[in-house]
Design an enzyme around this catalytic site. Structure first.
Site, PDB file in Angstrom:
ATOM      1  N   SER A 208      -5.976  45.649  32.213  1.00 37.33           N
ATOM      2  CA  SER A 208      -4.765  44.860  32.020  1.00 37.33           C
ATOM      3  C   SER A 208      -4.994  43.909  30.853  1.00 37.33           C
ATOM      4  CB  SER A 208      -4.465  44.068  33.290  1.00 37.33           C
ATOM      5  OG  SER A 208      -3.676  42.932  32.982  1.00 37.33           O
TER       6      SER A 208
ATOM      7  N   LYS B 200      -8.759  43.901  36.427  1.00 35.70           N
ATOM      8  CA  LYS B 200      -8.016  45.106  36.805  1.00 35.70           C
ATOM      9  C   LYS B 200      -8.602  46.394  36.256  1.00 35.70           C
ATOM     10  CE  LYS B 200      -3.859  45.004  37.837  1.00 35.70           C
ATOM     11  NZ  LYS B 200      -3.083  45.271  39.043  1.00 35.70           N
TER      12      LYS B 200
ATOM     13  N   HIS C 254       1.132  59.017  59.685  1.00 32.36           N
ATOM     14  CA  HIS C 254       1.932  57.798  59.511  1.00 32.36           C
ATOM     15  C   HIS C 254       1.171  56.726  58.736  1.00 32.36           C
ATOM     16  CE1 HIS C 254       4.469  59.514  62.739  1.00 32.36           C
ATOM     17  NE2 HIS C 254       3.306  59.806  63.286  1.00 32.36           N
TER      18      HIS C 254
ATOM     19  N   LYS D 213      16.072  75.562  26.760  1.00 31.93           N
ATOM     20  CA  LYS D 213      14.711  75.504  26.196  1.00 31.93           C
ATOM     21  C   LYS D 213      14.022  74.169  26.357  1.00 31.93           C
ATOM     22  CE  LYS D 213      16.128  79.170  23.386  1.00 31.93           C
ATOM     23  NZ  LYS D 213      17.456  79.050  24.039  1.00 31.93           N
TER      24      LYS D 213
ATOM     25  N   GLU E  24      -0.851  57.560  38.548  1.00 32.62           N
ATOM     26  CA  GLU E  24       0.488  56.944  38.613  1.00 32.62           C
ATOM     27  C   GLU E  24       1.469  57.688  37.702  1.00 32.62           C
ATOM     28  OE1 GLU E  24       0.518  52.360  38.787  1.00 32.62           O
ATOM     29  OE2 GLU E  24      -1.449  52.866  38.009  1.00 32.62           O
TER      30      GLU E  24
ATOM     31  N   ASN F  70      21.333  87.697  21.297  1.00 34.68           N
ATOM     32  CA  ASN F  70      21.391  87.490  22.753  1.00 34.68           C
ATOM     33  C   ASN F  70      20.242  88.179  23.482  1.00 34.68           C
ATOM     34  OD1 ASN F  70      23.692  86.170  22.079  1.00 34.68           O
ATOM     35  ND2 ASN F  70      25.127  87.644  22.990  1.00 34.68           N
TER      36      ASN F  70
ATOM     37  N   SER G 258      19.518  74.865  17.044  1.00 36.49           N
ATOM     38  CA  SER G 258      18.434  74.743  18.023  1.00 36.49           C
ATOM     39  C   SER G 258      17.060  74.848  17.360  1.00 36.49           C
ATOM     40  CB  SER G 258      18.562  75.834  19.091  1.00 36.49           C
ATOM     41  OG  SER G 258      18.623  77.111  18.492  1.00 36.49           O
TER      42      SER G 258
HETATM   43  N1  ARG Z   1      19.977  79.911  19.659  1.00 36.22           N
HETATM   44  C1  ARG Z   1      20.590  80.741  20.623  1.00 36.22           C
HETATM   45  C2  ARG Z   1      20.080  80.428  22.017  1.00 36.22           C
HETATM   46  O1  ARG Z   1      19.123  79.776  22.139  1.00 36.22           O
HETATM   47  C3  ARG Z   1      20.316  82.167  20.307  1.00 36.22           C
HETATM   48  C4  ARG Z   1      21.362  83.100  20.794  1.00 36.22           C
HETATM   49  C5  ARG Z   1      22.606  82.871  20.080  1.00 36.22           C
HETATM   50  N2  ARG Z   1      23.588  83.857  20.368  1.00 36.22           N
HETATM   51  C6  ARG Z   1      24.854  83.646  20.081  1.00 36.22           C
HETATM   52  N3  ARG Z   1      25.677  84.597  20.361  1.00 36.22           N
HETATM   53  N4  ARG Z   1      25.284  82.551  19.509  1.00 36.22           N
HETATM   54  O2  ARG Z   1      20.623  80.825  23.016  1.00 36.22           O
END
Ligand code: ARG
Length: 454
Positions: A274, A280, A153, A322, A287, A107, A20
């Site tokens: 345009s 235009k 309306h 994320k 938009e 975590n 990630s």
């Molecule tokens: N990159 C992980 C996330 O965004 C971090 C946590 C990872 N924890 C794990 N037990 N693999 O959630």
């Protein structure tokens, strides 16, 4: 990091697939902030000695500089922002770096980082909303006496003032603002100390870490702390509602700036031409904002679906929170920035709006109210005015252009003073009730609005 338990290295594709770091490095400053606080707490409870704490502090500060000046080397094989930073720390300061993760898991670390990151980002969004609102109040004041047709309306309904319409937008944003403030309150609890899921056997001072990081209190349940992303969902819901408001404004701006309406002109710097049609001037920004609302709504559904049916506690699914979250922030922030500058600088074509209000029999309700004041029941008055409008349409003129004799043909109670209520000015001025469209109410609401956002 976990080679001890494994007999073969992670497959290269799997490594890239599960990583990630390409997107979560965006939370690097929050990660460092969280680590600095965790280390300070570990030192306070004597799990780090003075030297170790100083080493960690210096190392993290150096990493912050490296990231800011672009010299930090991110590695996909280190999976995410957390392990990239921790690994670099150990490279820089040796053994002390290996102690930083005491009593912590990725975590609770990631759950903390997202909260820290989102908290700051929401504060910026709140400022952008305020800036846009302030611009709307200025515009409302400037156009407090500008008459336009109000629609239901999309048919001309009753005359209103342009300032009043801008104040409606202000109110939508005011609720968006207060929703985000609420969201911050629920989000502001510290996951650190929950560790992987069950808490930790180290005597961590979670209240101290919470205080250092500006959280109101530590999360009360470790399983919940590491596993729920409802705060991100809540933010995306608030963002989707705000974008929905912006999409409604967009739609009106697009309509109003069309040649057919011609009520307003958007600043040139917010429009494009345009490549083929020289005449235009396209309202691209409204938009686009209208279109971008779709992706923010989509992100909300992504996050809801991500969380749906997930068993407690942390699951890798959560890594997928994320990108939708960050894109929601970027999209909402960008849209607010554009509108905050564009809308208060629009130019109104007052004359065109005035004529449009005149042509739509917008004062028919006023005539009915006039007849009620002369003793008719409202339903009967409605009928009389319906006949009058049908007659005026047939004659190709406005109600105010009918003669007194013509008017008296519809009801004998009509007198010369009827022409006061048939004028657009008379109509809007008559609606001087709290929340009404009369200019004097608009001025009052502008004042009240300024107090509210100051
Ligand atoms: N990159 C992980 C996330 O965004 C971090 C946590 C990872 N924890 C794990 N037990 N693999 O959630």
């Amino acid at each position: 990091m976990w080679s001890g338990r494994f007999n073969e290295p992670t497959d290269a594709f799997v490594e890239a697939f599960t990583a990630s770091v390409s997107f979560d490095q965006r939370m690097a400053m929050a990660d460092i902030q969280g680590s600095l606080a965790h280390a300070k707490m570990l030192h306070r409870i004597k799990l780090l000695d003075d030297t170790e704490h100083t080493d960690i502090d210096n190392g993290l500060n150096q990493i912050r500089d490296e990231i800011n000046n672009g010299s930090f080397e991110w590695s996909v094989s280190l999976e995410d922002v957390h392990m990239n930073i921790e690994s670099r720390l150990t490279q820089l300061v040796g053994n002390a770096g290996k102690k930083l993760h005491t009593g912590r898991s990725r975590n609770d670390q990631v759950a903390t980082d997202i909260r820290l990151y989102l908290r700051d980002a929401i504060k910026q969004i709140l400022e952008q909303i305020r800036y846009f609102q302030a611009g709307l109040l200025d515009l409302a004041e400037r156009e407090a006496e500008t008459i336009m047709p109000g629609f239901t309306h999309l048919q001309v309904a009753q005359p209103i003032t342009f300032g009043h319409h801008m104040l409606a937008w202000f109110e939508m944003l005011e609720r968006d603002h207060s929703r985000l403030v609420d969201c911050l309150v629920r989000m502001n609890q510290l996951p650190l100390g929950a560790a992987a899921l069950a808490g930790t056997s180290y005597p961590l001072d979670r209240h101290y870490t919470a205080e250092l990081l500006g959280f109101d209190l530590p999360c009360r349940n470790s399983l919940d702390a590491v596993s729920d992303r409802d705060f991100a969902i809540e933010f995306c819901a608030d963002a989707a509602i705000c974008m929905t408001h912006l999409s409604r404004m967009s739609e009106e701006l697009v309509l109003w700036s069309s040649a057919q309406f011609n009520f307003i002109q958007l600043p040139d710097r917010y429009c494009t031409g345009s490549s083929i049609m020289p005449q235009k001037k396209n309202p691209d920004v409204p938009e686009l904002v209208r279109g971008k609302t779709g992706r923010v709504n989509g992100h909300l559904v992504s996050l809801l679906t991500l969380m749906k049916s997930q068993p407690l506690a942390y699951n890798k699914d959560n890594q997928e929170d994320k990108e939708p979250l960050f894109d929601t922030l970027d999209t909402l922030g960008g849209s607010l920035r554009a509108f905050g500058d564009m809308v208060p600088n629009l130019i109104t074509n007052r004359d065109v709006m005035y004529q449009a209000a005149k042509q739509g029999y917008a004062t028919a309700t006023d005539l009915a109210d006039y007849l009620v004041n002369k003793g008719l029941a409202f339903r009967d008055a409605h009928e009389v005015v319906g006949n009058a409008v049908a007659y005026a349409i047939e004659q190709g003129k406005d109600l105010s252009e009918c003669t007194l004799v013509e008017m008296q043909g519809f009801d004998s109670r009509i007198e010369a003073d009827v022409f006061d209520v048939l004028s657009l000015e008379g109509s809007v001025n008559a609606r001087s009730i709290v929340g009404g469209t009369a200019p004097d109410q608009v001025y009052l609401q502008v004042e009240a609005g300024r107090k509210l956002i100051s």
